[in-house]
Design a protein around this motif. Structure first.
Motif, PDB file in Angstrom:
ATOM      1  N   ARG A  30       0.834  -1.204   0.000  1.00  0.00           N
ATOM      2  CA  ARG A  30       0.000   0.000   0.000  1.00  0.00           C
ATOM      3  C   ARG A  30       0.871   1.258   0.000  1.00  0.00           C
ATOM      4  O   ARG A  30       0.653   2.192  -0.789  1.00  0.00           O
ATOM      5  CB  ARG A  30      -0.910   0.000   1.225  1.00  0.00           C
ATOM      6  N   GLU A  31       1.845   1.301   0.873  1.00  0.00           N
ATOM      7  CA  GLU A  31       2.702   2.490   1.004  1.00  0.00           C
ATOM      8  C   GLU A  31       3.553   2.700  -0.244  1.00  0.00           C
ATOM      9  O   GLU A  31       3.824   3.841  -0.634  1.00  0.00           O
ATOM     10  CB  GLU A  31       3.578   2.353   2.246  1.00  0.00           C
TER      11      GLU A  31
ATOM     12  N   GLU B 269       1.193   4.328  -2.635  1.00  0.00           N
ATOM     13  CA  GLU B 269       0.801   5.671  -2.203  1.00  0.00           C
ATOM     14  C   GLU B 269       1.908   6.696  -2.428  1.00  0.00           C
ATOM     15  O   GLU B 269       1.629   7.886  -2.639  1.00  0.00           O
ATOM     16  CB  GLU B 269       0.439   5.655  -0.714  1.00  0.00           C
TER      17      GLU B 269
ATOM     18  N   LEU C  56       1.756   8.877  -5.561  1.00  0.00           N
ATOM     19  CA  LEU C  56       0.535   9.671  -5.534  1.00  0.00           C
ATOM     20  C   LEU C  56       0.686  10.893  -4.640  1.00  0.00           C
ATOM     21  O   LEU C  56       0.289  12.001  -5.004  1.00  0.00           O
ATOM     22  CB  LEU C  56      -0.632   8.818  -5.039  1.00  0.00           C
ATOM     23  N   ARG C  57       1.231  10.678  -3.471  1.00  0.00           N
ATOM     24  CA  ARG C  57       1.384  11.785  -2.529  1.00  0.00           C
ATOM     25  C   ARG C  57       2.451  12.764  -3.017  1.00  0.00           C
ATOM     26  O   ARG C  57       2.343  13.977  -2.802  1.00  0.00           O
ATOM     27  CB  ARG C  57       1.732  11.250  -1.146  1.00  0.00           C
TER      28      ARG C  57
ATOM     29  N   LYS D 289       0.660  14.828  -6.049  1.00  0.00           N
ATOM     30  CA  LYS D 289      -0.783  15.002  -5.877  1.00  0.00           C
ATOM     31  C   LYS D 289      -1.336  16.174  -6.679  1.00  0.00           C
ATOM     32  O   LYS D 289      -2.514  16.185  -7.033  1.00  0.00           O
ATOM     33  CB  LYS D 289      -1.124  15.174  -4.402  1.00  0.00           C
TER      34      LYS D 289
ATOM     35  N   LEU E  46      -7.611  13.762  -5.157  1.00  0.00           N
ATOM     36  CA  LEU E  46      -7.031  12.433  -5.162  1.00  0.00           C
ATOM     37  C   LEU E  46      -7.635  11.543  -4.078  1.00  0.00           C
ATOM     38  O   LEU E  46      -7.591  11.871  -2.901  1.00  0.00           O
ATOM     39  CB  LEU E  46      -5.521  12.560  -4.942  1.00  0.00           C
ATOM     40  N   ASN E  47      -8.233  10.455  -4.488  1.00  0.00           N
ATOM     41  CA  ASN E  47      -8.711   9.457  -3.555  1.00  0.00           C
ATOM     42  C   ASN E  47      -7.661   8.350  -3.520  1.00  0.00           C
ATOM     43  O   ASN E  47      -7.674   7.431  -4.342  1.00  0.00           O
ATOM     44  CB  ASN E  47     -10.071   8.902  -3.996  1.00  0.00           C
ATOM     45  N   VAL E  48      -6.735   8.457  -2.569  1.00  0.00           N
ATOM     46  CA  VAL E  48      -5.576   7.569  -2.540  1.00  0.00           C
ATOM     47  C   VAL E  48      -5.986   6.111  -2.412  1.00  0.00           C
ATOM     48  O   VAL E  48      -5.532   5.248  -3.170  1.00  0.00           O
ATOM     49  CB  VAL E  48      -4.624   7.970  -1.393  1.00  0.00           C
ATOM     50  N   GLU E  49      -6.854   5.820  -1.457  1.00  0.00           N
ATOM     51  CA  GLU E  49      -7.251   4.430  -1.216  1.00  0.00           C
ATOM     52  C   GLU E  49      -7.889   3.813  -2.463  1.00  0.00           C
ATOM     53  O   GLU E  49      -7.574   2.678  -2.836  1.00  0.00           O
ATOM     54  CB  GLU E  49      -8.234   4.368  -0.048  1.00  0.00           C
TER      55      GLU E  49
ATOM     56  N   ARG F 280      -7.494   4.654  -5.651  1.00  0.00           N
ATOM     57  CA  ARG F 280      -6.522   4.461  -6.725  1.00  0.00           C
ATOM     58  C   ARG F 280      -5.601   3.281  -6.419  1.00  0.00           C
ATOM     59  O   ARG F 280      -5.238   2.523  -7.321  1.00  0.00           O
ATOM     60  CB  ARG F 280      -5.712   5.733  -6.945  1.00  0.00           C
ATOM     61  N   VAL F 281      -5.198   3.142  -5.173  1.00  0.00           N
ATOM     62  CA  VAL F 281      -4.337   2.028  -4.787  1.00  0.00           C
ATOM     63  C   VAL F 281      -5.034   0.703  -5.062  1.00  0.00           C
ATOM     64  O   VAL F 281      -4.463  -0.209  -5.670  1.00  0.00           O
ATOM     65  CB  VAL F 281      -3.934   2.140  -3.304  1.00  0.00           C
TER      66      VAL F 281
END
Length: 259
Positions: A115-116, A119, A122-123, A126, A133-136, A138-139
């Motif tokens: 996950r990290e 992420e 993305l972070r 951003k 951005l909906n990180v969760e 997209r992951v």
């Protein structure tokens, strides 16, 4: 002087296709070691272009010039209509967000979970997604696209070699790149896993409409995935054509790739 081999499909009308990458007369030397000697390459939109060359033939140097990590001695590199020579650092960094890279060794961060790892880009970028951005989401979408949603909280050390390669591809896809550069995508994998990775690459291209540049020594990979191939010999594009066309060429330097 060798007779240059060039195979072109006269019916393809390639001049009408959109050029995504256009490299002209690229030269790069390190002292007396002349690595690239006028290399030319065009990647068209939606194409899978395979480049094959022996170790030390200049593939890695070409890739570094392509993404602006190394400056050529002469020649030009144009990516999506932009000449790299005229870009400042900010513009170059922005362009790179549209170029995904699948490294040969996957290059996952060992201290981060799956996950990290996904992420992280993305972070870092951003702003590319207008702050929405909906990180969760997209992951999970990226992992589902490579069939590994269940690995989201695992560490890289808990994954097989093939799974690491697929997670690395998911991390590449999460930035929605227009171009994907594959560096030996099947290297070190068993035949079954290699086949799975090749099938995944084809599915990704179809789904995301990416333009892909694939560096490989794997003849089976090249046969299945390539729309077109370039054989890099002595720092130039020595021969160019489809796998079927090149496999019939009798020139010894070309035949060496298909043994």
């Amino acid at each position: 002087m060798k007779e240059e081999i060039e195979i072109i499909d006269k019916d393809s009308q390639v001049t009408q296709r959109e050029k995504i990458i256009d490299i002209k007369e690229l030269q790069k030397s390190f002292g007396d070691n002349h690595v690239l000697n006028g290399f030319n390459m065009t990647l068209f939109k939606g194409e899978n272009l395979v480049i094959m060359g022996k170790s030390g033939s200049g593939k890695s140097v070409m890739i570094k010039c392509l993404v602006g990590l190394m400056s050529p001695d002469s020649g030009s590199v144009n990516v999506m209509g932009k000449d790299l020579k005229g870009l400042d650092r900010t513009a170059l960094d922005e362009l790179r967000t549209d170029v995904g890279f699948l490294f040969q060794g996957s290059a996952l961060y060992d201290s981060m979970t799956v996950r990290e790892n996904l992420e992280f880009p993305l972070r870092r970028h951003k702003d590319k997604f207008d702050g929405a951005l909906n990180v969760e989401k997209r992951v999970m979408e990226a992992l589902e696209n490579v069939g590994l949603a269940h690995t989201v909280d695992l560490m890289p050390s808990e994954l097989s070699g093939g799974m690491k390669r697929r997670v690395a591809l998911a991390r590449t896809l999460i930035m929605q790149p227009k171009i994907i550069l594959y560096d030996e995508p099947t290297s070190g994998l068993d035949p079954i896993t290699s086949k799975e990775i090749i099938e995944l690459m084809l599915r990704i291209q179809e789904q995301y409409k990416t333009s892909s540049l694939i560096i490989t020594h794997d003849v089976d990979c090249a046969r299945v995935i390539s729309d077109r191939m370039i054989l890099l010999v002595d720092g130039i594009n020595y021969a160019e054509g489809t796998f079927k066309e090149l496999s019939k060429v009798t020139d010894p330097k070309v035949r060496a790739f298909f043994k």
